[in-house]
Design an enzyme around this catalytic site. Sequence first.
Site, PDB file in Angstrom:
ATOM      1  N   ASP A 153     -10.365 -10.154   4.707  1.00 24.70           N
ATOM      2  CA  ASP A 153     -11.373 -10.802   3.851  1.00 24.70           C
ATOM      3  C   ASP A 153     -12.604  -9.898   3.711  1.00 24.70           C
ATOM      4  O   ASP A 153     -13.173  -9.778   2.626  1.00 24.70           O
ATOM      5  CB  ASP A 153     -11.763 -12.155   4.458  1.00 24.70           C
ATOM      6  CG  ASP A 153     -10.541 -12.993   4.776  1.00 24.70           C
ATOM      7  OD1 ASP A 153      -9.773 -13.277   3.843  1.00 24.70           O
ATOM      8  OD2 ASP A 153     -10.317 -13.321   5.953  1.00 24.70           O
ATOM      9  N   HIS A 188     -10.520 -18.302   8.087  1.00 25.03           N
ATOM     10  CA  HIS A 188      -9.733 -17.503   7.119  1.00 25.03           C
ATOM     11  C   HIS A 188      -9.066 -18.502   6.171  1.00 25.03           C
ATOM     12  O   HIS A 188      -7.891 -18.841   6.315  1.00 25.03           O
ATOM     13  CB  HIS A 188      -8.709 -16.652   7.873  1.00 25.03           C
ATOM     14  CG  HIS A 188      -7.760 -15.906   6.964  1.00 25.03           C
ATOM     15  ND1 HIS A 188      -8.180 -14.987   6.038  1.00 25.03           N
ATOM     16  CD2 HIS A 188      -6.413 -15.973   6.832  1.00 25.03           C
ATOM     17  CE1 HIS A 188      -7.134 -14.515   5.383  1.00 25.03           C
ATOM     18  NE2 HIS A 188      -6.045 -15.097   5.841  1.00 25.03           N
TER      19      HIS A 188
HETATM   20  P1  NAD Z   1       7.342 -12.913   6.801  1.00 28.13           P
HETATM   21  O1  NAD Z   1       7.983 -14.224   6.575  1.00 28.13           O
HETATM   22  O2  NAD Z   1       7.715 -11.765   5.925  1.00 28.13           O
HETATM   23  O3  NAD Z   1       7.619 -12.460   8.292  1.00 28.13           O
HETATM   24  C1  NAD Z   1       7.323 -13.293   9.371  1.00 28.13           C
HETATM   25  C2  NAD Z   1       8.321 -12.962  10.460  1.00 28.13           C
HETATM   26  O4  NAD Z   1       7.924 -13.702  11.614  1.00 28.13           O
HETATM   27  C3  NAD Z   1       9.753 -13.379  10.113  1.00 28.13           C
HETATM   28  O5  NAD Z   1      10.624 -12.265  10.236  1.00 28.13           O
HETATM   29  C4  NAD Z   1      10.058 -14.467  11.132  1.00 28.13           C
HETATM   30  O6  NAD Z   1      11.410 -14.473  11.555  1.00 28.13           O
HETATM   31  C5  NAD Z   1       9.110 -14.077  12.269  1.00 28.13           C
HETATM   32  N1  NAD Z   1       8.846 -15.173  13.198  1.00 28.13           N
HETATM   33  C6  NAD Z   1       8.756 -16.494  12.934  1.00 28.13           C
HETATM   34  N2  NAD Z   1       8.582 -17.170  14.074  1.00 28.13           N
HETATM   35  C7  NAD Z   1       8.529 -16.251  15.069  1.00 28.13           C
HETATM   36  C8  NAD Z   1       8.374 -16.338  16.480  1.00 28.13           C
HETATM   37  N3  NAD Z   1       8.248 -17.518  17.102  1.00 28.13           N
HETATM   38  N4  NAD Z   1       8.387 -15.192  17.191  1.00 28.13           N
HETATM   39  C9  NAD Z   1       8.555 -14.005  16.587  1.00 28.13           C
HETATM   40  N5  NAD Z   1       8.728 -13.854  15.252  1.00 28.13           N
HETATM   41  C10 NAD Z   1       8.697 -14.977  14.516  1.00 28.13           C
HETATM   42  O7  NAD Z   1       5.755 -13.136   6.809  1.00 28.13           O
HETATM   43  P2  NAD Z   1       4.601 -12.044   6.694  1.00 28.13           P
HETATM   44  O8  NAD Z   1       4.308 -11.804   5.250  1.00 28.13           O
HETATM   45  O9  NAD Z   1       4.880 -10.905   7.583  1.00 28.13           O
HETATM   46  O10 NAD Z   1       3.357 -12.908   7.249  1.00 28.13           O
HETATM   47  C11 NAD Z   1       3.300 -13.285   8.600  1.00 28.13           C
HETATM   48  C12 NAD Z   1       2.116 -14.215   8.834  1.00 28.13           C
HETATM   49  O11 NAD Z   1       0.900 -13.530   8.588  1.00 28.13           O
HETATM   50  C13 NAD Z   1       2.103 -15.455   7.928  1.00 28.13           C
HETATM   51  O12 NAD Z   1       1.699 -16.579   8.692  1.00 28.13           O
HETATM   52  C14 NAD Z   1       1.024 -15.101   6.904  1.00 28.13           C
HETATM   53  O13 NAD Z   1       0.467 -16.242   6.313  1.00 28.13           O
HETATM   54  C15 NAD Z   1       0.045 -14.368   7.795  1.00 28.13           C
HETATM   55  N6  NAD Z   1      -0.936 -13.526   7.107  1.00 28.13           N
HETATM   56  C16 NAD Z   1      -2.214 -13.524   7.589  1.00 28.13           C
HETATM   57  C17 NAD Z   1      -3.172 -12.736   7.011  1.00 28.13           C
HETATM   58  C18 NAD Z   1      -4.579 -12.721   7.539  1.00 28.13           C
HETATM   59  O14 NAD Z   1      -5.451 -12.130   6.876  1.00 28.13           O
HETATM   60  N7  NAD Z   1      -4.898 -13.330   8.654  1.00 28.13           N
HETATM   61  C19 NAD Z   1      -2.835 -11.915   5.927  1.00 28.13           C
HETATM   62  C20 NAD Z   1      -1.533 -11.934   5.451  1.00 28.13           C
HETATM   63  C21 NAD Z   1      -0.579 -12.752   6.051  1.00 28.13           C
HETATM   64  C1  LMR Z   2      -4.005 -13.648   2.846  1.00 22.49           C
HETATM   65  O1  LMR Z   2      -5.203 -13.925   2.909  1.00 22.49           O
HETATM   66  O2  LMR Z   2      -3.538 -12.839   2.011  1.00 22.49           O
HETATM   67  C2  LMR Z   2      -3.056 -14.262   3.840  1.00 22.49           C
HETATM   68  O3  LMR Z   2      -3.727 -15.148   4.683  1.00 22.49           O
HETATM   69  C3  LMR Z   2      -1.867 -14.889   3.205  1.00 22.49           C
HETATM   70  C4  LMR Z   2      -2.217 -16.181   2.522  1.00 22.49           C
HETATM   71  O4  LMR Z   2      -1.548 -17.195   2.787  1.00 22.49           O
HETATM   72  O5  LMR Z   2      -3.133 -16.191   1.718  1.00 22.49           O
END
Ligand code: NAD
Ligand code: LMR
Length: 328
Positions: free
Chosen positions: A161, A189
């Site tokens: 962010d 967030h």
């Molecule tokens: P994705 O679905 O591509 O990958 C997530 C992976 O996590 C999957 O392979 C799944 O099998 C695995 N997983 C699920 N439960 C699990 C567990 N208990 N232990 C280990 N692995 C597990 O998702 P992504 O695009 O990589 O996003 C992951 C997370 O990050 C999501 O919750 C997304 O919303 C979050 N995210 C946060 C931010 C931020 O700024 N904070 C930014 C982008 C994404």
């Molecule tokens: C983001 O800010 O891109 C991540 O937290 C993914 C989402 O759900 O927006």
Amino acid sequence: MTSPIRVAVTGAAGQICYSLLPRIAAGEMFGKDQPVILQLLEIPVDKVQEAMRGVAMELDDCAFPLLQDIVLAGDPNVAFKDANWCLLVGSKPRGPGMERADLLKDNGKIFIGQGDAIDAVAADECKIAIVGNPCNTNTMIAASRCSRIPASSFTAMTRLDQNRAATQLAKKAGVAVHQVSDMVIFGNHSPTMYPDFFNAKIDGKPVTDFITDDAWLRETFMPSVGKRGAAIIAARGLSSAASAANALIDHVRSLITKSDEIHSIAVKSDGSYGFSEGVWASVPVRTTGNGTYEVLRDFPMNDFAQEKLRITNDELVGERDTVAELMS
Ligand code: NAD
Ligand code: LMR
């Protein structure tokens, strides 16, 4: 030869990790002279474990000089064993039309088990950075399970962010992004976050000296930073991944580097800026090295800002109430 550090990363077969893991192995997170052992965790489902094996094969095929070993695990007690850093990415992303808080019931449970495992087996000085959404409250959940690892070692990522906000201000002002500083995100967030443009600076002077269009700052800039994740999901059909991985590299690199720069990190509230005690709220920090930080408590807040802080705090408290049962 420097001894390797153990870096546990969850969600290793997912989108973010596909961008993140090669960059860690290349030394972009911990430095070009710091060997690493990657300890990767995925859910214990054959197809997903196989996908993680594929990622590990690719990491091998990069022949990264700093990558000393890769451990593949379906059990958090294996993945977090003696880990110096735990990067908790693994969890469900939201789809179109959802808010991140909608993930709380499903994803919250993950952080109970992982908090337990970290407390049981990670290194004493372990630091934990949480990305999986809703990341502030997931961090609170994981930390609540730990008695050996202190709450101050748990941070949630709002650096994406901050980076988004800095880029938007730079574009509007017609300057390079490195000229923007002190761009702090307060609170959750989520769309209630408060991107504090009043205290942000360009070349050390208030942003408002350069961007005098107050309506743009309040009505375009703020909501577009808050809703940028949803805009990416709408455009890509998937949530942000490369920029999230990049932000985690920035987040950890800042934490291990002593610096006077000011960054946004969600940490356990001590009551400053009116955040309720116990929630993980994003605040301005100065990093003090080795994964430690000092919260800066003296950012001035006008009435407009205080109202925004109240709104994002109310949401964090609401999330805390929603998971109270899960944590008891
Ligand atoms: P994705 O679905 O591509 O990958 C997530 C992976 O996590 C999957 O392979 C799944 O099998 C695995 N997983 C699920 N439960 C699990 C567990 N208990 N232990 C280990 N692995 C597990 O998702 P992504 O695009 O990589 O996003 C992951 C997370 O990050 C999501 O919750 C997304 O919303 C979050 N995210 C946060 C931010 C931020 O700024 N904070 C930014 C982008 C994404
Ligand atoms: C983001 O800010 O891109 C991540 O937290 C993914 C989402 O759900 O927006």
